[in-house]
Design a protein around this motif. Structure first.
Motif, PDB file in Angstrom:
ATOM      1  N   THR A  33      11.490  74.529 -22.070  1.00  0.00           N
ATOM      2  CA  THR A  33      10.652  73.762 -23.015  1.00  0.00           C
ATOM      3  C   THR A  33      11.406  73.275 -24.209  1.00  0.00           C
ATOM      4  O   THR A  33      11.142  72.238 -24.595  1.00  0.00           O
ATOM      5  N   ASP A  34      12.519  74.064 -24.639  1.00  0.00           N
ATOM      6  CA  ASP A  34      13.178  73.698 -25.681  1.00  0.00           C
ATOM      7  C   ASP A  34      14.523  73.049 -25.472  1.00  0.00           C
ATOM      8  O   ASP A  34      14.903  72.045 -26.075  1.00  0.00           O
ATOM      9  N   LEU A  35      15.168  73.354 -24.281  1.00  0.00           N
ATOM     10  CA  LEU A  35      16.379  72.738 -23.988  1.00  0.00           C
ATOM     11  C   LEU A  35      16.449  71.282 -23.428  1.00  0.00           C
ATOM     12  O   LEU A  35      17.525  70.660 -24.150  1.00  0.00           O
ATOM     13  N   ALA A  78      -1.698  80.322 -28.278  1.00  0.00           N
ATOM     14  CA  ALA A  78      -0.462  80.263 -29.280  1.00  0.00           C
ATOM     15  C   ALA A  78       0.677  79.534 -28.552  1.00  0.00           C
ATOM     16  O   ALA A  78       1.508  78.746 -28.936  1.00  0.00           O
ATOM     17  N   PHE A  79       0.817  79.752 -27.360  1.00  0.00           N
ATOM     18  CA  PHE A  79       2.114  79.443 -26.281  1.00  0.00           C
ATOM     19  C   PHE A  79       2.073  78.039 -26.097  1.00  0.00           C
ATOM     20  O   PHE A  79       2.826  76.993 -26.400  1.00  0.00           O
ATOM     21  N   ILE A  80       0.734  77.428 -25.965  1.00  0.00           N
ATOM     22  CA  ILE A  80       0.455  75.991 -25.705  1.00  0.00           C
ATOM     23  C   ILE A  80       0.859  75.086 -26.933  1.00  0.00           C
ATOM     24  O   ILE A  80       1.482  74.240 -27.059  1.00  0.00           O
ATOM     25  N   SER A  81       0.216  75.792 -28.051  1.00  0.00           N
ATOM     26  CA  SER A  81       0.311  74.879 -29.280  1.00  0.00           C
ATOM     27  C   SER A  81       1.839  74.981 -29.672  1.00  0.00           C
ATOM     28  O   SER A  81       2.537  74.029 -30.385  1.00  0.00           O
ATOM     29  N   LEU A  82       2.633  75.799 -29.633  1.00  0.00           N
ATOM     30  CA  LEU A  82       4.007  75.985 -29.699  1.00  0.00           C
ATOM     31  C   LEU A  82       4.776  75.011 -28.958  1.00  0.00           C
ATOM     32  O   LEU A  82       5.529  74.445 -29.624  1.00  0.00           O
ATOM     33  N   VAL A  83       4.432  74.889 -27.684  1.00  0.00           N
ATOM     34  CA  VAL A  83       5.143  74.126 -26.805  1.00  0.00           C
ATOM     35  C   VAL A  83       4.863  72.513 -27.228  1.00  0.00           C
ATOM     36  O   VAL A  83       5.656  71.698 -27.736  1.00  0.00           O
ATOM     37  N   GLN A  89       6.421  69.087 -20.495  1.00  0.00           N
ATOM     38  CA  GLN A  89       4.616  69.223 -20.392  1.00  0.00           C
ATOM     39  C   GLN A  89       4.646  69.638 -19.084  1.00  0.00           C
ATOM     40  O   GLN A  89       3.671  70.470 -18.816  1.00  0.00           O
ATOM     41  N   VAL A  90       5.320  69.001 -17.974  1.00  0.00           N
ATOM     42  CA  VAL A  90       5.176  69.654 -16.599  1.00  0.00           C
ATOM     43  C   VAL A  90       5.188  71.106 -16.540  1.00  0.00           C
ATOM     44  O   VAL A  90       4.692  71.806 -15.819  1.00  0.00           O
ATOM     45  N   CYS A  91       6.340  71.584 -17.160  1.00  0.00           N
ATOM     46  CA  CYS A  91       6.780  73.102 -17.029  1.00  0.00           C
ATOM     47  C   CYS A  91       5.613  73.795 -17.761  1.00  0.00           C
ATOM     48  O   CYS A  91       5.361  74.957 -17.375  1.00  0.00           O
ATOM     49  N   LEU A  92       5.037  73.344 -18.861  1.00  0.00           N
ATOM     50  CA  LEU A  92       4.020  73.801 -19.702  1.00  0.00           C
ATOM     51  C   LEU A  92       2.764  74.119 -18.820  1.00  0.00           C
ATOM     52  O   LEU A  92       2.335  75.110 -18.743  1.00  0.00           O
ATOM     53  N   ILE A 127      -0.832  77.528 -13.070  1.00  0.00           N
ATOM     54  CA  ILE A 127      -0.754  77.997 -11.640  1.00  0.00           C
ATOM     55  C   ILE A 127      -0.886  79.454 -11.523  1.00  0.00           C
ATOM     56  O   ILE A 127      -0.452  80.169 -12.226  1.00  0.00           O
ATOM     57  N   PRO A 128      -2.063  79.837 -10.556  1.00  0.00           N
ATOM     58  CA  PRO A 128      -2.488  81.316 -10.585  1.00  0.00           C
ATOM     59  C   PRO A 128      -0.983  82.173 -10.220  1.00  0.00           C
ATOM     60  O   PRO A 128      -0.067  81.776  -9.500  1.00  0.00           O
ATOM     61  N   PHE A 129      -1.127  83.168 -10.295  1.00  0.00           N
ATOM     62  CA  PHE A 129      -0.090  84.449 -10.310  1.00  0.00           C
ATOM     63  C   PHE A 129       1.309  84.044 -11.031  1.00  0.00           C
ATOM     64  O   PHE A 129       1.653  84.827 -11.626  1.00  0.00           O
ATOM     65  N   PHE A 130       1.573  82.863 -11.022  1.00  0.00           N
ATOM     66  CA  PHE A 130       2.671  82.519 -11.837  1.00  0.00           C
ATOM     67  C   PHE A 130       2.351  82.497 -13.241  1.00  0.00           C
ATOM     68  O   PHE A 130       3.442  83.296 -14.158  1.00  0.00           O
ATOM     69  N   SER A 131       1.267  82.164 -13.740  1.00  0.00           N
ATOM     70  CA  SER A 131       0.877  82.171 -15.055  1.00  0.00           C
ATOM     71  C   SER A 131       0.502  83.537 -15.515  1.00  0.00           C
ATOM     72  O   SER A 131       0.897  84.154 -16.385  1.00  0.00           O
ATOM     73  N   SER A 132      -0.486  84.063 -14.688  1.00  0.00           N
ATOM     74  CA  SER A 132      -1.111  85.366 -15.248  1.00  0.00           C
ATOM     75  C   SER A 132      -0.306  86.491 -15.190  1.00  0.00           C
ATOM     76  O   SER A 132      -0.083  87.388 -15.767  1.00  0.00           O
ATOM     77  N   ASP A 133       0.366  86.873 -13.888  1.00  0.00           N
ATOM     78  CA  ASP A 133       1.005  88.065 -13.284  1.00  0.00           C
ATOM     79  C   ASP A 133       2.543  87.898 -13.766  1.00  0.00           C
ATOM     80  O   ASP A 133       3.283  88.972 -14.109  1.00  0.00           O
ATOM     81  N   ILE A 134       3.150  86.865 -13.879  1.00  0.00           N
ATOM     82  CA  ILE A 134       4.566  86.796 -14.278  1.00  0.00           C
ATOM     83  C   ILE A 134       4.658  86.422 -15.692  1.00  0.00           C
ATOM     84  O   ILE A 134       5.422  87.215 -16.482  1.00  0.00           O
TER      85      ILE A 134
END
Length: 363
Positions: free
Chosen positions: A158-160, A245-250, A285-288, A294-301
């Motif tokens: 998201t920064d690069l 906080a993560f969403i707000s930062l992006v 934004q797509v990556c955010l 996305i289940p599993f990717f967001s919660s477990d990873i």
């Protein structure tokens, strides 16, 4: 005085012997036009100007121009009429033999350099903010607002893209009105350091406020680590607060990328002038949304849960970019004042140098 501003080159070499360096330098400091120049005259004039600490440019097209083209700080050869020897000795070739192209090249070069400065200012400000946020959480005894994997995701994904887009920023319309920068000037100037620190602190303060409010909302009013450790379903509640906080930062960093397009101009001026920025923000934004939805990717990873924070969580995250936009724009008048002072300093230094040359010629 035409007689003093234009001379014939034989004056440089009376009796076919070139003047001593101090006399040659005094002459080239005041004369603007040298006529009837031999190839060796051009070389000696370039060397004299360089001894005075000046940056020299030399244009030419013939074989006899090659020594001076090679000696100059930047040699410019003609692409159509120029010989291969002249082209080989030069740093730049005018493909259309049009001297106006030199002005266009200077403008492009300044735009590239300004883009590098904006890239550095943006990436430094957001990294300063991320360090301050983590440091504050540790010192204040509240849960660290993001995990190492989340930090890595922010930096690489998201920064690069926005920072690369800033490096491709088109030049501002007034860029040719700026004073030439000294050769020893660092890429990061003093006013840029002030701007980076101010904007980094603004971003930190906004996100810390959003994070603490989200802790109060999702952790039953608890903010400190010791209090949260005793809650039931502590990990799930903490994940929700970190997600906000993560969403707000992006979002805030995306807003910051737009405000970084100019150190002193308002964000709404030619806001869509850099098409690469639109692509970069879209990618971020797509990556955010992939990271938080996305289940599993967001919660477990990544340890995020955008589906469980509800509309009030998303609304709270929106406070970050709104605050960042307002406060970062309020910092710009300070930076604009410092930039004007810097340009005035360059002008005063150039005037002092001209005055010194005048005294040298008069003596």
């Amino acid at each position: 005085d035409v007689g003093a501003s234009a001379v014939a080159c034989p004056r440089l070499r009376p009796a076919d012997t070139y003047l001593p360096h101090h006399e040659m330098d005094r002459l080239t400091a005041s004369v603007r036009v040298f006529a009837r120049a031999r190839p060796e005259d051009k070389l000696e004039i370039v060397k004299s100007l360089q001894r005075q600490g000046l940056v020299t440019a030399m244009t030419g097209d013939g074989v006899n121009d090659a020594p001076a083209l090679n000696q100059a700080n930047i040699g410019v050869a003609m692409g159509i009429q120029g010989t291969e020897v002249a082209k080989g000795a030069s740093d730049m070739i005018l493909t259309d033999d049009n001297f106006c192209s030199i002005v266009a090249a200077v403008e492009k070069g300044r735009a590239i350099y300004a883009g590098i400065q904006k890239f550095v200012a943006f990436i430094m400000s957001v990294h300063i903010a991320e360090v301050v946020q983590i440091f504050f959480c540790i010192v204040a005894g509240i849960p660290v607002m993001r995990t190492p994997l989340q930090i890595l995701f922010l930096i690489l994904v998201t920064d690069l893209p926005p920072s690369i887009a800033l490096g491709m920023e088109p030049g501002e319309s007034t860029i040719l009105l700026e004073r030439p920068r000294p050769r020893t000037e660092p890429v990061v100037l003093k006013f840029m350091w002030v701007s980076m620190i101010m904007n980094g602190l603004v971003l930190s303060a906004v996100i810390i406020a959003v994070y603490m409010a989200s802790l109060v909302l999702f952790c039953d009013g608890a903010v400190f680590q010791s209090d949260i450790d005793g809650l039931e379903e502590r990990d799930g509640k903490l994940m929700q607060a970190r997600t906000v906080a993560f969403i707000s930062l992006v979002w805030s960093e995306n807003v910051r990328s737009y405000t970084s397009r100019s150190f002193d101009k308002p964000v709404w001026r030619d806001i869509f002038g850099n098409r690469h920025m639109q692509k970069a923000i879209f990618l971020a934004q797509v990556c955010l949304y992939a990271a938080v939805l996305i289940p599993f990717f967001s919660s477990d990873i990544l340890g995020l849960s955008g589906l469980s924070i509800g509309w009030h969580g998303w609304a709270m995250a929106l406070l970050g970019p709104c605050g960042c936009l307002v406060l970062c724009e309020l910092c710009k008048p300070i930076t604009a004042y410092q930039m004007r002072r810097y340009q005035q300093h360059l002008a005063a230094r150039a005037a002092d140098a001209d005055a010194a040359e005048g005294r040298k010629v008069a003596s």
